[in-house]
Write a protein that holds these residues in place. Structure first.
Motif, PDB file in Angstrom:
ATOM      1  N   LEU A  19      -4.967   4.571   3.092  1.00 12.38           N
ATOM      2  CA  LEU A  19      -4.563   4.282   4.461  1.00 12.38           C
ATOM      3  C   LEU A  19      -3.644   3.063   4.490  1.00 12.38           C
ATOM      4  CD1 LEU A  19      -5.319   5.429   7.334  1.00 12.38           C
ATOM      5  CD2 LEU A  19      -6.914   3.519   7.501  1.00 12.38           C
ATOM      6  N   TYR A  20      -2.494   3.217   5.114  1.00  9.40           N
ATOM      7  CA  TYR A  20      -1.581   2.088   5.313  1.00  9.40           C
ATOM      8  C   TYR A  20      -1.607   1.715   6.795  1.00  9.40           C
ATOM      9  CZ  TYR A  20       2.931  -0.221   6.214  1.00  9.40           C
ATOM     10  OH  TYR A  20       3.914  -1.078   6.667  1.00  9.40           O
ATOM     11  N   CYS A  21      -2.188   0.553   7.107  1.00  9.17           N
ATOM     12  CA  CYS A  21      -2.241   0.056   8.486  1.00  9.17           C
ATOM     13  C   CYS A  21      -1.255  -1.091   8.639  1.00  9.17           C
ATOM     14  CB  CYS A  21      -3.632  -0.454   8.831  1.00  9.17           C
ATOM     15  SG  CYS A  21      -4.930   0.776   8.763  1.00  9.17           S
ATOM     16  N   TYR A  22      -0.517  -1.101   9.718  1.00  9.12           N
ATOM     17  CA  TYR A  22       0.402  -2.221   9.960  1.00  9.12           C
ATOM     18  C   TYR A  22       0.304  -2.676  11.414  1.00  9.12           C
ATOM     19  CZ  TYR A  22       3.602   1.043  12.236  1.00  9.12           C
ATOM     20  OH  TYR A  22       4.145   1.973  13.074  1.00  9.12           O
ATOM     21  N   PHE A  23       0.634  -3.928  11.598  1.00  8.70           N
ATOM     22  CA  PHE A  23       0.545  -4.603  12.900  1.00  8.70           C
ATOM     23  C   PHE A  23       1.936  -4.672  13.509  1.00  8.70           C
ATOM     24  CE2 PHE A  23       0.201  -8.762  15.256  1.00  8.70           C
ATOM     25  CZ  PHE A  23      -0.740  -8.342  16.187  1.00  8.70           C
ATOM     26  N   THR A  24       2.088  -4.335  14.768  1.00  5.76           N
ATOM     27  CA  THR A  24       3.421  -4.341  15.352  1.00  5.76           C
ATOM     28  C   THR A  24       3.395  -4.798  16.809  1.00  5.76           C
ATOM     29  OG1 THR A  24       5.456  -3.035  15.591  1.00  5.76           O
ATOM     30  CG2 THR A  24       3.390  -1.947  16.172  1.00  5.76           C
TER      31      THR A  24
ATOM     32  N   GLY B 219      -5.372   0.033   3.160  1.00  3.89           N
ATOM     33  CA  GLY B 219      -5.514   0.274   1.730  1.00  3.89           C
ATOM     34  C   GLY B 219      -6.737   1.054   1.314  1.00  3.89           C
ATOM     35  N   ILE B 220      -7.610   1.421   2.226  1.00  6.94           N
ATOM     36  CA  ILE B 220      -8.814   2.120   1.789  1.00  6.94           C
ATOM     37  C   ILE B 220      -8.494   3.548   1.342  1.00  6.94           C
ATOM     38  CG2 ILE B 220     -10.242   0.747   3.354  1.00  6.94           C
ATOM     39  CD1 ILE B 220     -10.703   3.251   4.944  1.00  6.94           C
ATOM     40  N   ASP B 221      -9.299   4.051   0.448  1.00  2.00           N
ATOM     41  CA  ASP B 221      -9.117   5.376  -0.134  1.00  2.00           C
ATOM     42  C   ASP B 221      -9.752   6.430   0.772  1.00  2.00           C
ATOM     43  OD1 ASP B 221      -8.989   7.658  -1.633  1.00  2.00           O
ATOM     44  OD2 ASP B 221      -9.968   6.821  -3.404  1.00  2.00           O
ATOM     45  N   LEU B 222      -8.913   7.219   1.425  1.00  2.00           N
ATOM     46  CA  LEU B 222      -9.390   8.203   2.398  1.00  2.00           C
ATOM     47  C   LEU B 222     -10.155   9.349   1.756  1.00  2.00           C
ATOM     48  CD1 LEU B 222      -6.120   8.421   4.510  1.00  2.00           C
ATOM     49  CD2 LEU B 222      -8.276   7.404   5.269  1.00  2.00           C
ATOM     50  N   LEU B 223     -10.018   9.494   0.455  1.00  2.14           N
ATOM     51  CA  LEU B 223     -10.659  10.619  -0.217  1.00  2.14           C
ATOM     52  C   LEU B 223     -11.951  10.225  -0.911  1.00  2.14           C
ATOM     53  CD1 LEU B 223      -7.412  12.270  -1.663  1.00  2.14           C
ATOM     54  CD2 LEU B 223      -8.557  12.644   0.541  1.00  2.14           C
TER      55      LEU B 223
ATOM     56  N   VAL C 171       0.829  -1.215   0.000  1.00  2.00           N
ATOM     57  CA  VAL C 171       0.000   0.000   0.000  1.00  2.00           C
ATOM     58  C   VAL C 171       0.857   1.256   0.000  1.00  2.00           C
ATOM     59  CG1 VAL C 171      -1.728   1.298   1.296  1.00  2.00           C
ATOM     60  CG2 VAL C 171      -1.934  -1.186   1.096  1.00  2.00           C
ATOM     61  N   MET C 172       2.007   1.194   0.686  1.00  2.00           N
ATOM     62  CA  MET C 172       2.913   2.354   0.723  1.00  2.00           C
ATOM     63  C   MET C 172       3.432   2.720  -0.653  1.00  2.00           C
ATOM     64  SD  MET C 172       5.530   2.493   3.957  1.00  2.00           S
ATOM     65  CE  MET C 172       6.357   4.030   3.544  1.00  2.00           C
TER      66      MET C 172
ATOM     67  N   LEU D   7      -9.031   1.208  13.721  1.00  2.00           N
ATOM     68  CA  LEU D   7      -8.305   0.901  12.483  1.00  2.00           C
ATOM     69  C   LEU D   7      -7.503  -0.374  12.657  1.00  2.00           C
ATOM     70  CD1 LEU D   7      -6.981   4.476  11.638  1.00  2.00           C
ATOM     71  CD2 LEU D   7      -9.144   3.407  10.973  1.00  2.00           C
ATOM     72  N   ASP D   8      -7.605  -1.288  11.702  1.00  2.00           N
ATOM     73  CA  ASP D   8      -6.797  -2.504  11.714  1.00  2.00           C
ATOM     74  C   ASP D   8      -6.680  -3.023  10.284  1.00  2.00           C
ATOM     75  OD1 ASP D   8      -9.172  -3.850  11.149  1.00  2.00           O
ATOM     76  OD2 ASP D   8      -9.558  -4.301  13.249  1.00  2.00           O
ATOM     77  N   ALA D   9      -6.428  -4.312  10.137  1.00  2.00           N
ATOM     78  CA  ALA D   9      -6.185  -4.886   8.803  1.00  2.00           C
ATOM     79  C   ALA D   9      -7.342  -4.620   7.847  1.00  2.00           C
ATOM     80  CB  ALA D   9      -5.929  -6.382   8.924  1.00  2.00           C
TER      81      ALA D   9
END
Length: 209
Positions: free
Chosen positions: A72-77, A143-147, A64-65, A137-139
């Motif tokens: 939206l780029y969401c990552y798990f850490t 990738g969703i389009d914020l606009l 996604v980056m 926000l999670d997985a």
DNA sequence: AGGACGATTAACT
DNA sequence: GTTAATCGTCCTC
């Protein structure tokens, strides 16, 4: 895309990050509305930024980056937390802004329900994983389009409610390129996280050496 | 196939 | 001030 063009397009995150201060992220995930006005962000570039997830190239996680901006780029850490970024490079060039902290300006009750450990409003979205938790926000949101007009998560007010002053400094919790001043925040905002320098425990040399 | 580590947080002393 | 929680990702063998 040529390397020359790629080079000329680098730096998008550094340019966009300060412009996101004061912008509002609104989530309707789960049917409840929660909105956060950003007070602290960090820029992460691509192949030229050793601290960036995208530094070693496109992978499943970082796809996604490398995609088009405004997503939206969401990552798990750390095995338990989600963090969220706004992608801001042109399609094919990795760049994203980590949403580190903000003030909850709508849905405070819902945010408290999602963040039982928070004692006061300023603690609700104080920190990137806390902010992501407030907005649910999670997985599923990666990738969703914020606009998009009907998006579950939207970004508004960019450059419309910019703070008069802003501060910059090193990014939090990283070890590579730790000197670069790519963290931006609203001075004196109570929701800005405490600075914590990244550190790595010294690893003993491998026996075979 | 195995292991180190992480763009963190909460709960400790 | 310290540390446990907890697992996907990526590097190394």
């Amino acid at each position: 895309m040529t390397d020359e063009l790629r080079r000329r397009l680098s730096g998008a995150a550094t340019s966009v990050a300060p412009r996101l201060l004061g912008a509002v992220v609104t989530s309707s995930v789960g049917g409840a509305r929660v909105a956060v006005r950003l007070t602290e962000v960090e820029a992460y570039e691509g192949l030229d930024d050793p601290a960036s997830h995208a530094f070693r190239g496109r992978t499943t996680r970082t796809a996604v980056m490398f995609g088009p901006p405004g997503h939206l780029y969401c990552y798990f850490t750390y095995g338990m937390h989600w963090c969220a970024n706004v992608v801001c490079g042109v399609d094919g060039v990795a760049a994203a802004v980590l949403l580190r902290a903000g003030d909850v300006v709508d849905g405070v009750d819902v945010a408290f329900a999602r963040r039982p450990a928070a004692r006061r409003p300023a603690d609700l979205a104080r920190g990137p994983a806390r902010l992501a938790t407030c907005l649910a926000l999670d997985a599923a949101q990666n990738g969703i389009d914020l606009l998009a007009v009907d998006a579950e998560v939207q970004l508004g007010g960019v450059a419309a409610r910019r703070p008069r002053t802003l501060a910059t400094g090193p990014r939090v919790g990283i070890t590579a390129a730790a000197h670069r001043p790519l963290r931006f925040w609203v001075p004196d905002a109570p929701s800005v996280s405490a600075y914590k320098a990244g550190g790595r425990k010294q690893r003993p040399p491998r026996p075979a050496d």
